[in-house]
Design an enzyme around this catalytic site. Structure first.
Site, PDB file in Angstrom:
ATOM      1  CD  GLU A 328      -2.808  -1.262   2.335  1.00 37.45           C
ATOM      2  OE1 GLU A 328      -2.872  -0.459   3.182  1.00 37.45           O
ATOM      3  OE2 GLU A 328      -3.641  -2.278   2.383  1.00 37.45           O
ATOM      4  CD  GLU A 435      -4.669  -7.740   1.703  1.00 35.45           C
ATOM      5  OE1 GLU A 435      -5.521  -7.212   1.946  1.00 35.45           O
ATOM      6  OE2 GLU A 435      -3.575  -7.484   1.553  1.00 35.45           O
TER       7      GLU A 435
END
Length: 777
Positions: A328, A435
């Site tokens: 991220e 995910e």
């Protein structure tokens, strides 16, 4: 704008990608409407604090009329000095292993206080460690009472258990608690997994790994372990490999949790994905600061990073096959597209390079990934793409891109997801879906107590479509990991608000859901079809090539592949449902070589026998250069009120190309003097960077009296070497909405429903024609 609400929530708090192992919000309805058993109820009506005490031993707790929700008294809490201070209740003797309980409490703030989040949490002390677990949270205010309720399943014995309330953002805030209840849910009997249903890992064997994230709490019960081993050949420890778990203090490592997780997977022959080494969240503060609280130098930061990465990766060398090295790091709102984390503030972009270099040195055989969420977003996708091209240009050892893929039933579109996969495939890297889960909500205000049947059906259909996309790209998609194995183990039970959510393939009792069966439908066919027979290629007088072949049993579609050289390499030019195809995206005087594959849900056949044909006619020569332009007809209706040409520019040269140097022209007949409107429906690089002009020719030519001219803004960026502009979807309407007649338009090709090079759309660089053939009179 409604669909953006979910996206904004993901952007805001997706950093807390934690699985919720033991508890979930909003109790569900249970079989036969059995009632819960009340264990205790505290309403403070006796004027005492009824066994509650202050966690920090400095709080003031007393029964007060001002704190009453019902009756005469409630619990008033004041005198707090730390965010974790608050009232606590020992429930050690009340909870039994194997049973599930419901905690409920009502909270409110004193008059005049501004609203804030308030948590109901649990402290679990085991023989070797203490866990602090947020059961649920809500926004408390002075204007009314907020109900906090959550379930908790007791999986293992504990030395001590306490439920408590805290205000995580305000150390000194006072608040009220009333009408606290502890109930035991009806015992529904032991959970037994479905042993006789197909295994997901077996069903997708040979295509990609099927994985799940898990917490070590799921290793405490046999059914959870059985489900993990039956269906998944790849496991991702959800938390225990993160920095705050493995090295909470400098040089003081704790591998108890990560060793247990890795050992479980290894014992069951499962691959392990490591998550994650460098992240702006769940990294201890000491990593970034010195003893005086000042930010450390870049040199010190790199020393700490290298030491941590080497210690962790070398410990599991040969056991963890892939790592999310950096997680991220993208923020598309920043000029360079990078998140302004403490990593960045100290070291700039270079910290990302160093992380990969240190990781490769620690375990040269591990596959190294960059992982992020919302990679379908055009701006974020482009920022990530640009970063990776910079890393590759410097020789940084990066092996793949991780697309988290936390989505909902309502957003994003399937085409956005697939476009993102295709975009990064061009970089030559592996793709992992890291995910995956599918929320059933479109916004934060929705909440269901029971999973609605219509949403189960929608979720199943969406999962099926997702896996069909993944199966179309098995050349790059090598792992699909769900963020949790079942609906009792999902972070979405507390994010972005506390509520039920059912985002996975198995329910709370580990039973298969419609979504599980829909996923299986994508692969459960006996075998791939046989290769098509009797392929012929014939050049025809309209400067096109007609292909035909015999049908293959069990085929649902066919892929047409083309090459300019005998024996390939071939490029896919079309996917068709029938047994013929007219290739109009060809050039006069050129010989083309074709093979066809038969396709079904299992996969595609081997290539057919090759056929070839040389296009008739002469015509003007094509420009020679390093840029090519692919076209797709977004609307194949010849007589409707819109035109929807779509484009992708490819850079086959040895240097980057600035998009604002380029212009695209699409040639057509307007069929009447009508005012027209241009729209950019979608562009991976951002619709605001595309401008369209409608230009009338001085005189008509065959197939055209106008052209649509597309230009690119200065912020559109560049096309990297070997890269593309991404898809550009345009649309034209007449002001009076009357119909076009596209059948005779020069650039229109109704057979080209998949992107392929098309010389009847032209491309210019700094005003010079670099691709395609303009229509001539």
């Amino acid at each position: 704008m409604k669909k953006m609400i979910f996206l904004k929530a993901l952007k805001f708090v997706l950093m807390i990608t934690l699985l919720v192992p033991l508890y979930w919000a909003a109790p569900s309805v249970h079989a036969a409407e059995e009632e819960n058993t009340l264990i205790l109820s505290h309403d403070f009506e006796d004027g005492t604090v009824q066994s509650w005490s202050g966690r920090g031993e400095v709080e003031t707790l007393h029964a007060s009329a001002v704190a009453a929700r019902t009756g005469d008294y409630g619990l008033e809490v004041s005198g707090r000095a730390m965010t974790w201070h608050g009232p606590a209740l020992d429930v050690t003797e009340l909870l039994e292993v194997g049973q599930t309980y419901v905690f409920t409490g009502w909270v409110k703030l004193p008059a005049g206080a501004s609203s804030t989040n308030l948590n109901m949490s649990l402290q679990r002390t085991l023989p070797d460690t203490t866990h602090y677990e947020n059961l649920t949270f809500g926004t408390a205010s002075a204007g009314g009472w907020t109900k906090l309720t959550a379930q908790f399943k007791m999986l293992e014995p504990a030395n001590q258990l306490s439920v408590y309330f805290e205000v995580p953002d305000r150390a000194t805030a006072s608040f009220y608690v009333d009408d606290f209840r502890l109930e035991k849910l009806p015992d529904l009997g032991p959970i037994v997994i479905e042993e006789d249903i197909p295994s997901l890992q077996d069903a997708f064997a040979g295509k990609f790994r099927i994985g799940t994230a898990f917490t070590n709490n799921e290793l405490l019960t046999e059914p959870d372990k059985q489900l993990l081993t039956k269906h998944f050949d790849s496991l991702t420890p959800g938390n225990v490999l993160k920095w705050d778990s493995t090295e909470p203090q400098e040089g003081m490592y704790n591998f108890s949790g990560s060793d247990a997780a890795v050992a479980f997977a290894a014992a069951n022959g499962q691959e392990i994905r490591g998550h994650t080494l460098v992240w702006h969240t769940q990294t201890p503060d000491w990593v970034f600061h010195d003893a005086n609280g000042n930010l450390v130098s870049k040199t010190v930061l790199y020393e700490r990073m290298q030491q941590h990465i080497e210690t962790v990766m070398e410990r599991y060398q040969g056991q963890i096959y892939a790592w999310d090295v950096v997680n991220e790091v993208i923020d598309a709102s920043e000029p360079d597209g990078l998140r302004r984390s403490l990593w960045y503030q100290i070291a700039g972009e270079e910290y990302i390079e160093k992380a990969f270099e240190f990781a490769h040195a620690a375990d040269p055989d591990a596959k190294l990934f960059i992982n992020d969420y919302n990679t379908h977003e055009p701006a974020k996708s482009q920022a990530l793409y640009n970063l990776i091209t910079r890393l590759q240009a410097k020789g940084v050892p990066i092996d793949g891109v991780g697309h988290q893929t936390h989505i909902s039933l309502f957003y994003p579109t399937l085409s956005e997801i697939e476009s993102s996969i295709v975009k990064f495939k061009a970089l030559g890297l592996e793709t992992h879906i890291t995910e995956l889960d599918v929320s059933v909500y479109s916004n934060d205000s929705q909440s269901y107590d029971i999973f609605p049947e219509e949403l189960k059906t929608q979720q199943a259909a969406l999962y099926k479509s997702l896996f069909q996309i993944f199966l179309r790209h098995t050349d790059t998609v090598k792992n699909v990991t769900l963020w949790g194995k079942d609906d009792a183990n999902t972070w979405l039970r507390t994010f972005p608000v506390a509520r039920n959510n059912w985002p996975l393939l198995f329910d709370e009792r580990l039973q298969s859901k419609p979504a599980y069966w829909s996923v299986l439908e994508t692969v459960q066919v006996e075998a791939v079809p046989a290769a098509p027979q009797n392929l012929t290629a014939t050049a025809v007088s309209d400067n096109s090539i007609n292909l035909s072949w015999s049908a293959s049993a069990s085929a649902t579609s066919y892929t047409v592949n083309r090459s300019l050289t005998a024996a390939g390499p071939y490029t896919s030019v079309a996917a068709v449902s029938g047994t013929s195809y007219k290739d109009m995206a060809v050039s006069a005087g050129t010989t083309y070589y074709y093979v066809v594959n038969a396709v079904n849900s299992v996969g595609k056949s081997v290539n057919s026998v090759q056929a070839s044909a040389k296009v008739q006619g002469g015509g003007p020569p094509e420009p020679a250069g390093n840029l090519t332009l692919a076209y797709r007809a977004g609307d194949t209706n010849l007589l409707d009120n819109q035109m929807k040409p779509q484009f992708v520019i490819h850079n086959n040269g040895t240097s980057t190309v600035s998009l604002n140097e380029l212009t695209i022209r699409y040639w057509y007949t307007v069929d009447g003097e009508k005012q027209q409107s241009f729209f950019c429906d979608y562009a991976q690089l951002g619709g605001s960077q595309i401008s369209g002009s409608i230009v009338k020719l001085p005189g008509p030519v065959p197939g055209a009296d106008h052209y649509l001219e597309l230009k690119f803004g200065t912020g559109a960026g560049v096309i990297p070497v070997g890269g593309t502009s991404g898809e550009i979807h345009t649309r034209l309407h007449k002001a009076d909405w009357s119909n076009y007649s596209e059948g005779d338009d020069y650039s229109f090709n109704p057979l080209q429903t998949s992107f392929a090079d098309w010389t009847k759309v032209t491309l210019y660089r700094n005003g010079e024609l670099v691709w395609g053939v303009e229509p001539i009179s």
